[in-house]
Design an enzyme around this catalytic site. Structure first.
Site, PDB file in Angstrom:
ATOM      1  CE1 TYR A  10      -3.476  -2.660   5.452  1.00  0.00           C
ATOM      2  CE2 TYR A  10      -3.368  -0.348   5.779  1.00  0.00           C
ATOM      3  CZ  TYR A  10      -3.931  -1.809   4.567  1.00  0.00           C
ATOM      4  OH  TYR A  10      -3.845  -1.473   3.317  1.00  0.00           O
ATOM      5  CB  SER A  24      -0.746   0.327   1.226  1.00  0.00           C
ATOM      6  OG  SER A  24      -1.741   0.960   1.604  1.00  0.00           O
ATOM      7  CE  LYS A  38      -1.477  -4.074   2.977  1.00  0.00           C
ATOM      8  NZ  LYS A  38      -1.969  -5.420   2.444  1.00  0.00           N
TER       9      LYS A  38
HETATM   10  N1  UFG Z   1     -12.690  10.393   3.498  1.00  0.00           N
HETATM   11  C1  UFG Z   1     -13.768  11.254   3.890  1.00  0.00           C
HETATM   12  N2  UFG Z   1     -14.829  11.324   4.650  1.00  0.00           N
HETATM   13  C2  UFG Z   1     -15.427   9.126   4.805  1.00  0.00           C
HETATM   14  C3  UFG Z   1     -13.842   8.709   4.550  1.00  0.00           C
HETATM   15  C4  UFG Z   1     -12.575   9.844   3.988  1.00  0.00           C
HETATM   16  O1  UFG Z   1     -13.856  12.925   4.294  1.00  0.00           O
HETATM   17  O2  UFG Z   1     -16.342   9.148   5.357  1.00  0.00           O
HETATM   18  C5  UFG Z   1     -11.676  11.119   2.849  1.00  0.00           C
HETATM   19  C6  UFG Z   1     -10.008  11.089   3.885  1.00  0.00           C
HETATM   20  O3  UFG Z   1     -10.639  11.931   5.248  1.00  0.00           O
HETATM   21  C7  UFG Z   1      -9.321  10.858   2.544  1.00  0.00           C
HETATM   22  C8  UFG Z   1      -9.746  10.304   1.319  1.00  0.00           C
HETATM   23  O4  UFG Z   1     -11.605  10.719   2.100  1.00  0.00           O
HETATM   24  O5  UFG Z   1      -9.317  12.607   2.787  1.00  0.00           O
HETATM   25  C9  UFG Z   1      -9.778   8.950   1.449  1.00  0.00           C
HETATM   26  O6  UFG Z   1      -9.613   8.560   2.369  1.00  0.00           O
HETATM   27  P1  UFG Z   1     -10.079   6.482   1.985  1.00  0.00           P
HETATM   28  O7  UFG Z   1     -10.158   6.348   3.871  1.00  0.00           O
HETATM   29  O8  UFG Z   1     -11.110   6.102   1.542  1.00  0.00           O
HETATM   30  O9  UFG Z   1      -8.618   6.729   1.533  1.00  0.00           O
HETATM   31  P2  UFG Z   1      -7.156   6.646   2.549  1.00  0.00           P
HETATM   32  O10 UFG Z   1      -6.296   7.684   1.455  1.00  0.00           O
HETATM   33  O11 UFG Z   1      -7.168   7.909   3.841  1.00  0.00           O
HETATM   34  O12 UFG Z   1      -6.706   5.200   2.710  1.00  0.00           O
HETATM   35  C10 UFG Z   1      -6.038   4.359   1.423  1.00  0.00           C
HETATM   36  C11 UFG Z   1      -6.593   2.806   2.082  1.00  0.00           C
HETATM   37  C12 UFG Z   1      -5.794   2.224   3.259  1.00  0.00           C
HETATM   38  C13 UFG Z   1      -4.351   2.800   2.515  1.00  0.00           C
HETATM   39  C14 UFG Z   1      -4.417   4.008   2.024  1.00  0.00           C
HETATM   40  C15 UFG Z   1      -2.796   4.218   1.499  1.00  0.00           C
HETATM   41  O13 UFG Z   1      -7.783   3.227   3.006  1.00  0.00           O
HETATM   42  O14 UFG Z   1      -5.841   1.210   4.028  1.00  0.00           O
HETATM   43  O15 UFG Z   1      -5.225   4.350   1.224  1.00  0.00           O
HETATM   44  O16 UFG Z   1      -2.619   5.862   1.150  1.00  0.00           O
HETATM   45  F1  UFG Z   1      -3.338   2.546   4.020  1.00  0.00           F
END
Ligand code: UFG
Length: 347
Positions: free
Chosen positions: A157, A132, A161
């Site tokens: 988590y 990731s 990785k």
């Molecule tokens: N977000 C919201 N509301 C939500 C969920 C997410 O505003 O309900 C925002 C987050 O703050 C972020 C964006 O949407 O700015 C993306 O969030 P995600 O949770 O979809 O993805 P992340 O980039 O935080 O995390 C993902 C994977 C992880 C991994 C990571 C690696 O879920 O497993 O990318 O960069 F580790």
């Protein structure tokens, strides 16, 4: 005889899309999964795999198996001669990992070590690992290339990785005839164009797009946007969203790379383009024709402002490049979500 590929966690979101691409590319996937995140379908099969069978029109070999069950794992390797392993199995919820670190380290690290031991015992020397972009931690520069420092992420988590990457690298150093491709995913979204398989998070989705899709389909009221005071285009978090089918095709390219006796290689799988949360909401409104209600709430702990890939190395060395754009990702996600409002379960 077509080459057999062991797919751990093959009933999951990314795993099931890769199983489909493996079949399309002429391989014989052998899927194992412990049903931690997968829904059971008919004939002892996960519903996701049952549907892959339906799409490709051939039977998929499946066994319910937990990587921590050493005896069954050894039996599996005795029964099949694998060309390579694609390793997806593991726990993946960032927030949960902070609450239960031991569980995460046990499942992700011990599970991987057992798998590598079984591979070694049975002389299977090729692995593609599902890593990731989280291993990069808070980006020191953007776009992120594979030389960016790693190990900076703060949750168990993400650390698991990173640790697994290191373990596999060390194994490759000690065993010069091993080959590994470590794929650092950015943010996989979307679904197969059939609308029959897709992401089906259990409980409240942690990730943005499954949540957005559930608001669009009327399963949830309103999206919480985690912060609008980041230094980004509109203040909301920016990520590199990649179509899951593109991601799956990246795994097939990785498999071809292993056949060149490549040693240990690392590639980003991303598009190179960052999109904000509000841009994603808009794209999904367009694809679904539904209004997506949202409200701005506090930042989520551990989130970075922006994260997107430099995907050039994969293009140069794997001959792989993401082909689908944002509209396609959202249209395919919407097809899956609207045709399966409750995911793989029937109610
Ligand atoms: N977000 C919201 N509301 C939500 C969920 C997410 O505003 O309900 C925002 C987050 O703050 C972020 C964006 O949407 O700015 C993306 O969030 P995600 O949770 O979809 O993805 P992340 O980039 O935080 O995390 C993902 C994977 C992880 C991994 C990571 C690696 O879920 O497993 O990318 O960069 F580790």
């Amino acid at each position: 005889m077509s080459e057999k590929i062991l797919v751990t966690g093959g009933a999951g979101y990314i795993g099931s899309h890769c199983v489909l691409e493996l079949v399309e590319a002429g391989y014989t996937p052998v899927v194992i999964d412990n049903f931690h995140n997968a829904i059971r379908g008919g004939k002892a099969l996960p519903e996701s795999i049952r549907r892959v069978q339906e799409i490709v029109g051939t039977e998929i070999l499946f066994q319910e198996l937990d990587l921590l069950d050493e005896a069954s794992l050894q039996e599996l390797f005795k029964k099949h001669r694998f060309l390579a392993v694609m390793h997806f199995a593991g726990l993946k919820a960032v927030g949960e990992s902070v609450q239960m670190p031991l569980q995460y380290y046990k499942v992700n690290l011990t599970g991987t070590i057992r798998l590598l031991e079984a591979m070694k015992a049975h002389e299977v020397k090729n692995i593609v690992f599902s890593s990731s972009a989280t291993v990069y931690g808070d980006p020191a520069y953007l776009p992120l290339d594979e030389n960016h420092p790693v190990g900076g992420c703060t949750n168990p988590y993400g650390k698991s990785k990173y640790f697994i990457e290191e373990i596999i690298r060390d194994v490759c150093k000690a065993e010069p005839d091993w080959n590994a491709v470590l794929l650092r995913y950015f943010n996989p979204i979307g679904a197969h164009k059939s609308g029959r398989i897709g992401e089906d998070p259990q409980g409240i989705p942690n990730n943005l797009m499954p949540y957005v899709a559930q608001v669009a389909v009327g399963r949830r009221e309103c999206l919480n946007v985690f912060g609008n005071d980041y230094n980004t285009v509109d203040g909301t978090g920016v990520r590199d969203y990649i179509h899951v089918v593109d991601l799956a095709k990246g795994h097939i390219a990785a498999l071809e790379k292993l056949k060149e006796n490549c040693g240990c290689k690392i590639y980003n799988l991303g598009t190179g383009t960052g999109c904000s949360v509000l841009q994603m909401v808009k794209a999904m409104e367009k694809a679904s024709g539904k209004e997506i209600k949202y409200k701005i709430v506090a930042r989520r702990e551990g989130d970075v402002a922006s994260c997107y890939a430099n995907p050039r190395l994969a293009e140069q060395e794997l001959g792989w490049k993401a082909a689908f754009g944002l509209d396609q990702m959202c249209e395919d996600l919407w097809r899956w979500q609207s045709q399966n409002p409750t995911g793989f379960s029937k109610n």
